[in-house]
Design an enzyme around this catalytic site. Structure first.
Site, PDB file in Angstrom:
ATOM      1  N   SER A 181       0.821  -1.224   0.000  1.00 24.04           N
ATOM      2  CA  SER A 181       0.000   0.000   0.000  1.00 24.04           C
ATOM      3  C   SER A 181       0.848   1.264   0.000  1.00 24.04           C
ATOM      4  O   SER A 181       2.011   1.257   0.414  1.00 24.04           O
ATOM      5  CB  SER A 181      -0.904   0.034   1.231  1.00 24.04           C
ATOM      6  OG  SER A 181      -1.690  -1.118   1.297  1.00 24.04           O
TER       7      SER A 181
HETATM    8  N1  SAH Z   1      -0.090  -5.469   3.968  1.00 22.47           N
HETATM    9  C1  SAH Z   1       0.641  -5.761   2.751  1.00 22.47           C
HETATM   10  C2  SAH Z   1      -0.079  -5.417   1.476  1.00 22.47           C
HETATM   11  C3  SAH Z   1      -1.331  -6.148   1.321  1.00 22.47           C
HETATM   12  S1  SAH Z   1      -1.901  -6.488  -0.310  1.00 22.47           S
HETATM   13  C4  SAH Z   1       2.015  -5.100   2.752  1.00 22.47           C
HETATM   14  O1  SAH Z   1       2.329  -4.341   3.682  1.00 22.47           O
HETATM   15  O2  SAH Z   1       2.779  -5.357   1.808  1.00 22.47           O
HETATM   16  C5  SAH Z   1      -3.196  -7.577   0.237  1.00 22.47           C
HETATM   17  C6  SAH Z   1      -2.718  -8.968   0.566  1.00 22.47           C
HETATM   18  O3  SAH Z   1      -3.829  -9.665   1.105  1.00 22.47           O
HETATM   19  C7  SAH Z   1      -2.253  -9.740  -0.657  1.00 22.47           C
HETATM   20  O4  SAH Z   1      -0.965 -10.220  -0.467  1.00 22.47           O
HETATM   21  C8  SAH Z   1      -3.282 -10.868  -0.755  1.00 22.47           C
HETATM   22  O5  SAH Z   1      -2.727 -12.067  -1.248  1.00 22.47           O
HETATM   23  C9  SAH Z   1      -3.738 -11.004   0.682  1.00 22.47           C
HETATM   24  N2  SAH Z   1      -5.049 -11.633   0.885  1.00 22.47           N
HETATM   25  C10 SAH Z   1      -6.170 -11.520   0.130  1.00 22.47           C
HETATM   26  N3  SAH Z   1      -7.168 -12.248   0.646  1.00 22.47           N
HETATM   27  C11 SAH Z   1      -6.671 -12.840   1.782  1.00 22.47           C
HETATM   28  C12 SAH Z   1      -7.222 -13.740   2.748  1.00 22.47           C
HETATM   29  N4  SAH Z   1      -8.469 -14.212   2.660  1.00 22.47           N
HETATM   30  N5  SAH Z   1      -6.437 -14.143   3.772  1.00 22.47           N
HETATM   31  C13 SAH Z   1      -5.144 -13.713   3.878  1.00 22.47           C
HETATM   32  N6  SAH Z   1      -4.562 -12.880   2.969  1.00 22.47           N
HETATM   33  C14 SAH Z   1      -5.321 -12.450   1.939  1.00 22.47           C
END
Ligand code: SAH
Length: 231
Positions: free
Chosen positions: A82
């Site tokens: 993000s």
């Molecule tokens: N917090 C992260 C960015 C998040 S992007 C950082 O600091 O880099 C969102 C992430 O959520 C992605 O990697 C995606 O694979 C994950 N995601 C999506 N659905 C999810 C779920 N049901 N459980 C766990 N992770 C999930």
């Protein structure tokens, strides 16, 4: 002669590396001042964490020079890290204390988990893409973050063994708030989660749990990669 040349090369690359670190530190300082404080974030622990965590260590090598820019960046597997301001905003609204236990859903690169880990004692984070979970785990270990536990799996069900949790942060856009995450929150607990229709604009919703009620407040419109589910 050969050893002198090798030694000189070593010295130059050492200074090159030191120079690069210095540049990253300057870029990080400017990021905090302009993008974060400049937009109204005032919580001292959030500002300190954003000023310390080396964001360039959490992005792909070829994107390191963009690490401190005012935007999200791709991290592989169609996911993104993000924008720094959003990371700071979501961190500040959780009103964290040192003794808090925080659950993050969506580890991605591990950057947000690292920011949280500078503020609280324990961070638990779940990532649904195995490859990203493994990479984040190794990256955080190499960077000496020893108060973060990374798990590969679907965060929809939360992490019941770690409940009750003081604060939950969901960093993927959900269509609804998973009930299990509310259940695992302590009384007095807070959750921040982007909620809205698939492929639409979502709202960052702050959920607060007290003895008798759950309060939900929309804070701002955001765009996030979708929350997915294991079949
Ligand atoms: N917090 C992260 C960015 C998040 S992007 C950082 O600091 O880099 C969102 C992430 O959520 C992605 O990697 C995606 O694979 C994950 N995601 C999506 N659905 C999810 C779920 N049901 N459980 C766990 N992770 C999930």
């Amino acid at each position: 002669m050969k050893s002198i040349i090798i030694c000189m090369m070593g010295i130059f690359s050492f200074f090159g590396l030191a120079k690069a670190q210095e540049n990253y530190a300057a870029l990080r300082k400017a990021m905090v001042a302009i993008q974060i404080q400049g937009r109204g974030i005032t919580d001292p622990s959030t500002l300190a964490a954003m000023g310390t965590v080396e964001r360039h260590e959490f992005v792909p090598k070829d994107l390191k020079r963009y690490a401190y820019q005012d935007r999200p960046l791709p991290i592989g597997n169609e996911q993104t890290i993000s924008q720094p301001y959003i990371v700071a905003f979501m961190t500040e609204v959780l009103r964290l204390k040192k003794s808090d236990r925080v659950l993050e859903i969506g580890t991605g690169s591990g950057y947000q988990a690292a920011v949280l880990a500078k503020i609280v004692d324990s961070v638990y984070t779940i990532e649904i893409v195995d490859e990203l979970a493994l990479e984040a785990k190794e990256r955080l270990k190499a960077l000496d973050y020893d108060n973060i536990v990374v798990k590969a799996g679907d965060g929809y069900h939360g992490w019941p063994e770690k409940a009750p949790i003081d604060a939950v942060m969901v960093t993927a856009g959900a269509e609804e708030i998973p009930e299990a995450l509310i259940d695992q929150l302590k009384e007095g607990g807070r959750m921040i989660i982007p909620v809205g229709p698939h492929n639409g604009t979502r709202q960052l919703v702050l959920v607060t749990k007290t003895k008798n009620k759950i309060t939900k407040k929309n804070l701002m419109a955001v765009s996030f990669v979708p929350f997915t589910r294991d079949d």
